[in-house]
Design an enzyme around this catalytic site. Structure first.
Site, PDB file in Angstrom:
ATOM      1  N   ASP A  16     100.370  69.108  30.028  1.00  0.00           N
ATOM      2  CA  ASP A  16      98.956  68.731  30.182  1.00  0.00           C
ATOM      3  C   ASP A  16      98.576  68.768  31.655  1.00  0.00           C
ATOM      4  O   ASP A  16      99.409  68.551  32.529  1.00  0.00           O
ATOM      5  CB  ASP A  16      98.704  67.333  29.612  1.00  0.00           C
ATOM      6  CG  ASP A  16      97.280  67.145  29.136  1.00  0.00           C
ATOM      7  OD1 ASP A  16      97.043  67.123  27.905  1.00  0.00           O
ATOM      8  OD2 ASP A  16      96.375  67.048  29.999  1.00  0.00           O
ATOM      9  N   ASN A  44      97.334  74.382  22.386  1.00  0.00           N
ATOM     10  CA  ASN A  44      96.298  73.427  21.975  1.00  0.00           C
ATOM     11  C   ASN A  44      95.365  73.030  23.113  1.00  0.00           C
ATOM     12  O   ASN A  44      94.221  72.642  22.856  1.00  0.00           O
ATOM     13  CB  ASN A  44      96.997  72.181  21.398  1.00  0.00           C
ATOM     14  CG  ASN A  44      96.067  70.997  21.282  1.00  0.00           C
ATOM     15  OD1 ASN A  44      95.278  70.919  20.342  1.00  0.00           O
ATOM     16  ND2 ASN A  44      96.130  70.066  22.227  1.00  0.00           N
ATOM     17  N   TYR A  75      82.299  78.124  24.947  1.00  0.00           N
ATOM     18  CA  TYR A  75      83.349  77.527  24.099  1.00  0.00           C
ATOM     19  C   TYR A  75      83.554  78.333  22.818  1.00  0.00           C
ATOM     20  O   TYR A  75      84.674  78.734  22.488  1.00  0.00           O
ATOM     21  CB  TYR A  75      82.960  76.081  23.773  1.00  0.00           C
ATOM     22  CG  TYR A  75      83.983  75.347  22.934  1.00  0.00           C
ATOM     23  CD1 TYR A  75      85.174  74.886  23.496  1.00  0.00           C
ATOM     24  CD2 TYR A  75      83.752  75.098  21.587  1.00  0.00           C
ATOM     25  CE1 TYR A  75      86.102  74.205  22.715  1.00  0.00           C
ATOM     26  CE2 TYR A  75      84.685  74.417  20.810  1.00  0.00           C
ATOM     27  CZ  TYR A  75      85.853  73.969  21.379  1.00  0.00           C
ATOM     28  OH  TYR A  75      86.777  73.302  20.617  1.00  0.00           O
ATOM     29  N   THR A 119      88.848  62.158  17.154  1.00  0.00           N
ATOM     30  CA  THR A 119      89.616  61.881  18.370  1.00  0.00           C
ATOM     31  C   THR A 119      88.936  60.740  19.126  1.00  0.00           C
ATOM     32  O   THR A 119      87.801  60.365  18.817  1.00  0.00           O
ATOM     33  CB  THR A 119      89.654  63.119  19.287  1.00  0.00           C
ATOM     34  OG1 THR A 119      88.300  63.483  19.574  1.00  0.00           O
ATOM     35  CG2 THR A 119      90.363  64.287  18.632  1.00  0.00           C
TER      36      THR A 119
HETATM   37  N1  LIG Z   1      88.377  67.281  18.435  1.00  0.00           N
HETATM   38  C1  LIG Z   1      87.688  68.172  17.752  1.00  0.00           C
HETATM   39  O1  LIG Z   1      86.758  67.799  16.996  1.00  0.00           O
HETATM   40  C2  LIG Z   1      88.012  69.650  17.849  1.00  0.00           C
HETATM   41  C3  LIG Z   1      87.316  70.527  17.038  1.00  0.00           C
HETATM   42  C4  LIG Z   1      87.611  71.882  17.118  1.00  0.00           C
HETATM   43  C5  LIG Z   1      88.584  72.338  17.997  1.00  0.00           C
HETATM   44  N2  LIG Z   1      89.238  71.457  18.790  1.00  0.00           N
HETATM   45  C6  LIG Z   1      90.266  72.002  19.694  1.00  0.00           C
HETATM   46  O2  LIG Z   1      91.480  71.295  19.520  1.00  0.00           O
HETATM   47  C7  LIG Z   1      92.190  71.248  20.750  1.00  0.00           C
HETATM   48  C8  LIG Z   1      92.519  69.796  21.082  1.00  0.00           C
HETATM   49  O3  LIG Z   1      91.315  69.063  21.047  1.00  0.00           O
HETATM   50  P1  LIG Z   1      91.228  67.482  21.245  1.00  0.00           P
HETATM   51  O4  LIG Z   1      89.998  67.029  20.552  1.00  0.00           O
HETATM   52  O5  LIG Z   1      92.519  66.833  20.957  1.00  0.00           O
HETATM   53  O6  LIG Z   1      90.877  67.490  22.808  1.00  0.00           O
HETATM   54  P2  LIG Z   1      91.147  66.455  23.984  1.00  0.00           P
HETATM   55  O7  LIG Z   1      90.105  66.731  24.995  1.00  0.00           O
HETATM   56  O8  LIG Z   1      91.289  65.055  23.451  1.00  0.00           O
HETATM   57  O9  LIG Z   1      92.580  66.939  24.500  1.00  0.00           O
HETATM   58  C9  LIG Z   1      92.746  68.154  25.151  1.00  0.00           C
HETATM   59  C10 LIG Z   1      93.887  68.010  26.115  1.00  0.00           C
HETATM   60  O10 LIG Z   1      94.008  69.256  26.828  1.00  0.00           O
HETATM   61  C11 LIG Z   1      94.206  68.955  28.191  1.00  0.00           C
HETATM   62  N3  LIG Z   1      93.756  70.064  29.019  1.00  0.00           N
HETATM   63  C12 LIG Z   1      92.482  70.430  29.292  1.00  0.00           C
HETATM   64  N4  LIG Z   1      92.467  71.475  30.141  1.00  0.00           N
HETATM   65  C13 LIG Z   1      93.765  71.767  30.415  1.00  0.00           C
HETATM   66  C14 LIG Z   1      94.403  72.721  31.251  1.00  0.00           C
HETATM   67  N5  LIG Z   1      93.690  73.577  32.005  1.00  0.00           N
HETATM   68  N6  LIG Z   1      95.756  72.762  31.291  1.00  0.00           N
HETATM   69  C15 LIG Z   1      96.489  71.879  30.557  1.00  0.00           C
HETATM   70  N7  LIG Z   1      95.935  70.935  29.771  1.00  0.00           N
HETATM   71  C16 LIG Z   1      94.584  70.873  29.695  1.00  0.00           C
HETATM   72  C17 LIG Z   1      93.392  67.698  28.438  1.00  0.00           C
HETATM   73  O11 LIG Z   1      93.802  67.008  29.617  1.00  0.00           O
HETATM   74  C18 LIG Z   1      93.632  66.913  27.156  1.00  0.00           C
HETATM   75  O12 LIG Z   1      94.745  66.047  27.256  1.00  0.00           O
HETATM   76  C19 LIG Z   1      91.297  71.915  21.794  1.00  0.00           C
HETATM   77  O13 LIG Z   1      91.696  73.248  21.968  1.00  0.00           O
HETATM   78  C20 LIG Z   1      89.924  71.840  21.166  1.00  0.00           C
HETATM   79  O14 LIG Z   1      89.077  72.872  21.628  1.00  0.00           O
HETATM   80  C21 LIG Z   1      88.987  70.112  18.735  1.00  0.00           C
END
Ligand SMILES: NC(=O)c1ccc[n+]([C@@H]2O[C@H](COP(=O)([O-])OP(=O)(O)OC[C@H]3O[C@@H](n4cnc5c(N)ncnc54)[C@H](O)[C@@H]3O)[C@@H](O)[C@H]2O)c1
Length: 262
Positions: free
Chosen positions: A37, A89, A154, A189
């Site tokens: 991360d 992810n 996005y 989340t």
């Molecule tokens: N939560 C949702 O409703 C949802 C819906 C569709 C897709 N997603 C996708 O699921 C994945 C996880 O989502 P989430 O809701 O758990 O998000 P989140 O924001 O809670 O977690 C994402 C994590 O990625 C890390 N991160 C961000 N940029 C980074 C980088 N450049 N290098 C390394 N780490 C990095 C962040 O620090 C964070 O810990 C993402 O790819 C998101 O696009 C989430």
């Protein structure tokens, strides 16, 4: 380096949310896990909370930076000596109108959400090939399946990641590596809890046939399945884990209202 009996997974964006739940799912099945991360402090907290120092490795790294990614893989190999599964992810979002999205914002979203999985997969594939194969899961989004307002960068990055998944699946099959994607719908989340207003929550309940947000654990379960041997003949697929949102298509608010009243 610890014993190489266990399987080893690398989960990016694992300090919280879906990534952390996924890391815990692998650990529950006896895997060792590298948690990567950009948020080093959050990562340390997550690893401390998991409380399995032998089976976990915290890797502070910006997934969009090739040098940092190479360093993280070196550390992973030094510690665990192998890699069996990669979960791409880590993701970032800028929700802005198309005409207001800056070049820098566009570049950053593409760099993290698309280039990151490209870089990590290039380094993961040779390690998996050494073990006779492996599995990769890219986390896309329903925003990559259906267009919506405010998601020009996005949504486009996630649609591109879905195609990258197919490219990777076709090319890496000869190395015994399967590559699939999971497209989450709205997930409960910590961030969603904090930023989704009651109106947004009501809209999602209306648009999602199952009528609720998904749980982080439900996403983790599907990701783990695709990485497991139970999915041994599945590659090149995008699995929407979205309560039916993608299947519903246009829908009609009036008819959905009638369904709710049944
Ligand atoms: N939560 C949702 O409703 C949802 C819906 C569709 C897709 N997603 C996708 O699921 C994945 C996880 O989502 P989430 O809701 O758990 O998000 P989140 O924001 O809670 O977690 C994402 C994590 O990625 C890390 N991160 C961000 N940029 C980074 C980088 N450049 N290098 C390394 N780490 C990095 C962040 O620090 C964070 O810990 C993402 O790819 C998101 O696009 C989430």
């Amino acid at each position: 380096m610890i014993s190489t009996v266990s399987k080893v997974a690398l989960v990016t964006g694992a300090a919280r949310g879906i990534g952390l739940a996924t890391a815990k799912r692998f650990l529950a099945d006896g895997w060792c896990v590298g948690l990567l991360d950009i948020d080093g402090a959050g990562l340390e907290r997550a690893v401390a909370e998991i409380g399995k120092p032998e089976e976990t490795l915290a890797l502070a790294c910006d997934i969009a930076d090739p040098k940092q990614v190479a360093g993280a893989f070196d550390a992973l190999v030094a510690r665990f000596g192998q890699l069996d599964a990669l979960v791409n992810n880590a993701g970032t979002a800028v929700f802005k109108p198309l005409l207001e999205t800056t070049h820098e914002e566009w570049q950053r979203v593409l760099a993290v959400n698309l280039t990151g999985p490209f870089l990590a997969t290039q380094l993961a594939a040779p390690l998996m090939a050494d073990r006779g194969g492996g599995a990769i899961v890219n986390i896309t989004s329903i925003s990559g399946l259906r267009a919506s307002t405010l998601r020009v960068a996005y949504g486009t990055s996630k649609a591109a990641l879905a195609h990258l998944t197919k490219q990777q699946a076709v090319e890496l099959s000869s190395l015994g590596i399967r590559v699939n994607a999971v497209a989450p719908g709205p997930v409960e989340t910590a961030m969603a809890k904090a930023v989704h207003s009651p109106e947004i929550r009501a809209d999602y309940r209306d648009a999602v046939p199952l009528g609720r947000y998904g749980l982080e654990e439900e996403l983790a379960e599907s990701i783990f399945f695709l990485c497991s041997d139970k999915a041994s003949y599945i590659t090149g697929q995008v699995l929407a884990v979205d309560g039916g949102f993608d299947a519903a298509g246009i829908g009609l608010a009036t008819l959905r209202g009638e369904r709710r009243n049944l």
